[in-house]
Write a protein that holds these residues in place. Structure first.
Motif, PDB file in Angstrom:
ATOM      1  N   VAL A 106       2.734   8.524  -5.010  1.00 23.44           N
ATOM      2  CA  VAL A 106       1.714   7.471  -4.965  1.00 23.44           C
ATOM      3  C   VAL A 106       0.548   7.852  -5.883  1.00 23.44           C
ATOM      4  CG1 VAL A 106       0.001   6.333  -3.484  1.00 23.44           C
ATOM      5  CG2 VAL A 106       2.355   6.590  -2.695  1.00 23.44           C
ATOM      6  N   MET A 107       0.189   9.139  -5.881  1.00 20.38           N
ATOM      7  CA  MET A 107      -0.896   9.592  -6.747  1.00 20.38           C
ATOM      8  C   MET A 107      -0.387  10.027  -8.123  1.00 20.38           C
ATOM      9  SD  MET A 107      -3.598  12.693  -6.092  1.00 20.38           S
ATOM     10  CE  MET A 107      -4.386  11.981  -4.658  1.00 20.38           C
ATOM     11  N   ASP A 155       6.557  11.869  -2.796  1.00 21.90           N
ATOM     12  CA  ASP A 155       5.481  10.900  -2.655  1.00 21.90           C
ATOM     13  C   ASP A 155       4.647  10.968  -3.925  1.00 21.90           C
ATOM     14  OD1 ASP A 155       3.281   9.400  -2.150  1.00 21.90           O
ATOM     15  OD2 ASP A 155       2.746  10.371  -0.257  1.00 21.90           O
ATOM     16  N   TYR A 187      -1.050  14.505   2.208  1.00 21.67           N
ATOM     17  CA  TYR A 187      -1.405  13.214   2.800  1.00 21.67           C
ATOM     18  C   TYR A 187      -0.423  12.168   2.299  1.00 21.67           C
ATOM     19  CZ  TYR A 187      -3.979   8.949   3.936  1.00 21.67           C
ATOM     20  OH  TYR A 187      -4.343   7.711   4.413  1.00 21.67           O
ATOM     21  N   HIS A 188       0.117  11.420   3.246  1.00 23.02           N
ATOM     22  CA  HIS A 188       1.101  10.400   2.869  1.00 23.02           C
ATOM     23  C   HIS A 188       0.754   9.052   3.490  1.00 23.02           C
ATOM     24  CE1 HIS A 188       3.443  13.732   1.294  1.00 23.02           C
ATOM     25  NE2 HIS A 188       3.286  14.344   2.445  1.00 23.02           N
ATOM     26  N   GLY A 189      -0.526   8.765   3.582  1.00 24.63           N
ATOM     27  CA  GLY A 189      -0.928   7.529   4.218  1.00 24.63           C
ATOM     28  C   GLY A 189      -1.151   7.749   5.696  1.00 24.63           C
ATOM     29  N   SER A 234       0.844  -1.198   0.000  1.00 20.97           N
ATOM     30  CA  SER A 234       0.000   0.000   0.000  1.00 20.97           C
ATOM     31  C   SER A 234       0.879   1.247   0.000  1.00 20.97           C
ATOM     32  CB  SER A 234      -0.919   0.022   1.226  1.00 20.97           C
ATOM     33  OG  SER A 234      -0.174   0.318   2.385  1.00 20.97           O
ATOM     34  N   GLY A 235       0.274   2.360  -0.379  1.00 22.78           N
ATOM     35  CA  GLY A 235       1.000   3.624  -0.380  1.00 22.78           C
ATOM     36  C   GLY A 235       1.464   3.994   1.022  1.00 22.78           C
ATOM     37  N   THR A 236       0.634   3.690   2.008  1.00 25.07           N
ATOM     38  CA  THR A 236       1.000   3.961   3.402  1.00 25.07           C
ATOM     39  C   THR A 236       2.299   3.252   3.762  1.00 25.07           C
ATOM     40  OG1 THR A 236      -1.290   4.243   4.107  1.00 25.07           O
ATOM     41  CG2 THR A 236       0.264   3.564   5.802  1.00 25.07           C
ATOM     42  N   LYS A 252      -1.017   3.181  -6.166  1.00 27.83           N
ATOM     43  CA  LYS A 252      -2.148   3.452  -7.063  1.00 27.83           C
ATOM     44  C   LYS A 252      -1.906   2.918  -8.488  1.00 27.83           C
ATOM     45  CE  LYS A 252      -4.135   6.643  -3.919  1.00 27.83           C
ATOM     46  NZ  LYS A 252      -3.761   7.787  -3.126  1.00 27.83           N
ATOM     47  N   THR A 299       5.394   4.997   2.000  1.00 28.41           N
ATOM     48  CA  THR A 299       5.913   6.236   2.599  1.00 28.41           C
ATOM     49  C   THR A 299       6.532   5.959   3.967  1.00 28.41           C
ATOM     50  OG1 THR A 299       3.722   6.698   3.513  1.00 28.41           O
ATOM     51  CG2 THR A 299       4.259   7.729   1.428  1.00 28.41           C
ATOM     52  N   GLU A 345       4.110  15.785  -1.755  1.00 26.60           N
ATOM     53  CA  GLU A 345       3.363  15.409  -2.954  1.00 26.60           C
ATOM     54  C   GLU A 345       3.793  16.423  -4.021  1.00 26.60           C
ATOM     55  OE1 GLU A 345      -0.983  14.556  -2.683  1.00 26.60           O
ATOM     56  OE2 GLU A 345      -0.768  15.154  -0.607  1.00 26.60           O
ATOM     57  N   ASN A 396      -4.238  15.734  -2.340  1.00 28.41           N
ATOM     58  CA  ASN A 396      -5.057  15.399  -1.174  1.00 28.41           C
ATOM     59  C   ASN A 396      -5.582  16.619  -0.430  1.00 28.41           C
ATOM     60  OD1 ASN A 396      -5.149  12.346  -0.951  1.00 28.41           O
ATOM     61  ND2 ASN A 396      -2.978  12.680  -1.277  1.00 28.41           N
TER      62      ASN A 396
HETATM   63  C1  LIG Z   1      -3.271   7.471  -1.605  1.00 27.11           C
HETATM   64  C2  LIG Z   1      -2.033   8.087  -1.151  1.00 27.11           C
HETATM   65  C3  LIG Z   1      -1.223   7.499  -0.164  1.00 27.11           C
HETATM   66  C4  LIG Z   1      -1.649   6.272   0.603  1.00 27.11           C
HETATM   67  O1  LIG Z   1      -1.782   5.155  -0.206  1.00 27.11           O
HETATM   68  P1  LIG Z   1      -2.663   3.917   0.343  1.00 27.11           P
HETATM   69  O2  LIG Z   1      -2.471   2.868  -0.699  1.00 27.11           O
HETATM   70  O3  LIG Z   1      -4.060   4.429   0.454  1.00 27.11           O
HETATM   71  O4  LIG Z   1      -2.105   3.525   1.660  1.00 27.11           O
HETATM   72  C5  LIG Z   1      -0.016   8.076   0.118  1.00 27.11           C
HETATM   73  N1  LIG Z   1       0.388   9.202  -0.508  1.00 27.11           N
HETATM   74  C6  LIG Z   1      -0.357   9.800  -1.442  1.00 27.11           C
HETATM   75  C7  LIG Z   1       0.160  11.028  -2.116  1.00 27.11           C
HETATM   76  C8  LIG Z   1      -1.600   9.278  -1.781  1.00 27.11           C
HETATM   77  O5  LIG Z   1      -2.363   9.919  -2.683  1.00 27.11           O
END
Ligand SMILES: *Cc1c(COP(=O)(O)O)cnc(C)c1O
Length: 426
Positions: free
Chosen positions: A241-242, A239, A144-146, A116-118, A267, A121, A206, A211
């Protein structure tokens, strides 16, 4: 909106799941009403529990860049499933995936897959702290970083510099080693480095905020982060993730031409399955177990089904796809602007590629303090209006909407018409 079947399911769910959901934003608390339960999805369309169809701008909160149930991705997962679901041992697919991520993100020399993204990070921060031997983590308000403990400070509220936890259950002592600064504010970061630079392990950002709604980095912001980290021996973590594979194949770092030390992915790189990753400079990644002393592990990390979905998705990310998303995004952006003007509503539209937000406040929105000044009640009414008209928009003012390559121009035009209608009648 009347969707009796979803309402009924949500009531049952509320008895057994907190808020009736497995992740809070799905509960529609920011906009009121009941969430739509999803029966199935294909391309750019979601089908709700009562059979209604929606044009989807959530895309599973980012992963669905190709649209839902993309046939080659589904086939790859089905194929993989026949060979076994999980081995807890290395597979060829994981090597192919690591090589692919390194090809797409030149800043990544070594990578570790997680689920997972959480996790990505959290683990990247541990690697940065382990490599530098320093305690402090710097993030930006509204970023937001999880949901790991030390990152739950100012993850979407307030604007203090010193860490106060954003969640119950996070001890003060833990967030005492976190700092949060306004987004897009290089002087504030310079100040912090001047005072505490010798203790800063990492700055996590980010690179395009998504977020707090879509907030682009101003020229010099990302460069400033990397420069200050370089000078102080700290680790600059993007980060993505998005944004990874969304704003370009190689993410925001490709789009803006800035090279971080570590990158977090999730993601899209999981192709709709639970897969994420962190990676970057070899000297830092070599600190990770079993090579180095930074411990991090996962029973399902690099799961073969997730890896199959990831490979089949990344394979399809060609430059033409991003040109198409840009064209569709520009069309939606222009249409929403016109709709705002036509309805005489004070708002602004911010977009980077296929991430877009309509803020109910005058622009530009540069940081969390600006975003927080939006008219959330107005957003909630607009959101309900869109849903009634068959458009599934993120159920919060502070979540970016995502376009997928499965959208057609007629979908965009229908969405603009629905948005204009909903603005006038809300
Ligand atoms: C969604 C997100 C996360 C967390 O990812 P999860 O898979 O939901 O744990 C971390 N950082 C960013 C920038 C995100 O958009």
């Amino acid at each position: 909106m009347s969707d009796p079947r979803s309402e009924q399911l949500h009531r049952r769910a509320e008895a057994v799941l907190p808020g009736g959901v497995n992740s809070p934003v799905r509960a529609f608390r920011a906009v009121g009403g009941h969430p739509v339960f999803i029966e199935s999805a294909r391309g750019a369309r979601l089908v709700g529990a009562d059979g209604r169809e929606y044009i989807d701008f959530v895309g599973s909160w980012g992963p669905a860049i190709l649209g839902h149930a993309e046939p080659t991705v589904v086939a790859a997962v089905q194929q993989a499933a026949t060979r076994g679901l999980s081995f807890g041992a290395p597979t060829e697919g994981e090597v192919l995936l690591a090589e692919k991520l390194i090809e797409l993100f030149p800043s990544i020399e070594m990578v570790r897959c997680v689920s997972s993204g959480t996790e990505a990070t959290m683990s990247a921060l541990r690697a940065a702290r382990g490599a530098t031997g320093r305690p402090l983590i710097v993030k930006f308000d509204g970023g937001y970083h999880g949901h790991s403990d030390c990152l739950l400070v100012q993850a979407g509220s307030g604007a203090a510099t010193f860490g106060t936890p954003d969640s119950a259950g996070v001890p003060e002592e833990i967030v005492r080693s976190s700092r949060s600064l306004p987004y897009n504010d290089v002087p504030a970061l310079e100040d912090l480095f001047a005072r505490e630079g010798a203790h800063i392990a990492a700055v996590i950002v980010e690179p395009v905020a998504g977020n707090m709604g879509c907030v682009p980095p101003e020229p010099g912001f990302l460069e400033g982060i990397v420069r200050l980290c370089d000078a102080a021996g700290a680790v600059a973590i993007f980060d993505e993730v998005m944004t990874g594979c969304r704003l370009a194949r190689g993410g925001a770092q490709e789009r803006y031409g800035v090279t971080p030390h570590l990158t977090c992915l999730g993601k899209i790189v999981g192709g709709g399955m639970p897969l994420a990753a962190y990676g970057g400079r070899r000297d830092i990644m070599e600190r990770v177990a079993p090579l180095g002393p930074v411990y991090q592990a996962g029973t399902l990390s690099g799961n073969p089904l997730a890896v199959a979905a990831a490979l089949a998705t990344l394979e399809q990310l060609r430059p033409e796809l991003y040109e198409r998303l840009e064209t569709l995004g520009a069309r939606l952006e222009a249409g929403l602007r016109e709709a705002l003007a036509g309805a005489r509503v004070d708002g602004c539209v911010q977009r980077v590629g296929s991430m877009i937000t309509l803020f109910f406040r005058p622009g530009p929105v540069r940081n969390w303090a600006d975003a927080a000044g939006s008219d959330r009640e107005r957003f909630a009414r607009w959101h309900a209006g869109l849903l009634e008209r068959g458009v599934y928009w993120p159920p919060s003012q502070f979540e970016a909407a995502f376009l997928s390559a499965a959208l057609g121009e007629e979908d965009i035009d229908r969405t603009i018409a629905a948005a204009a209608d909903a603005l006038r009648s809300s």
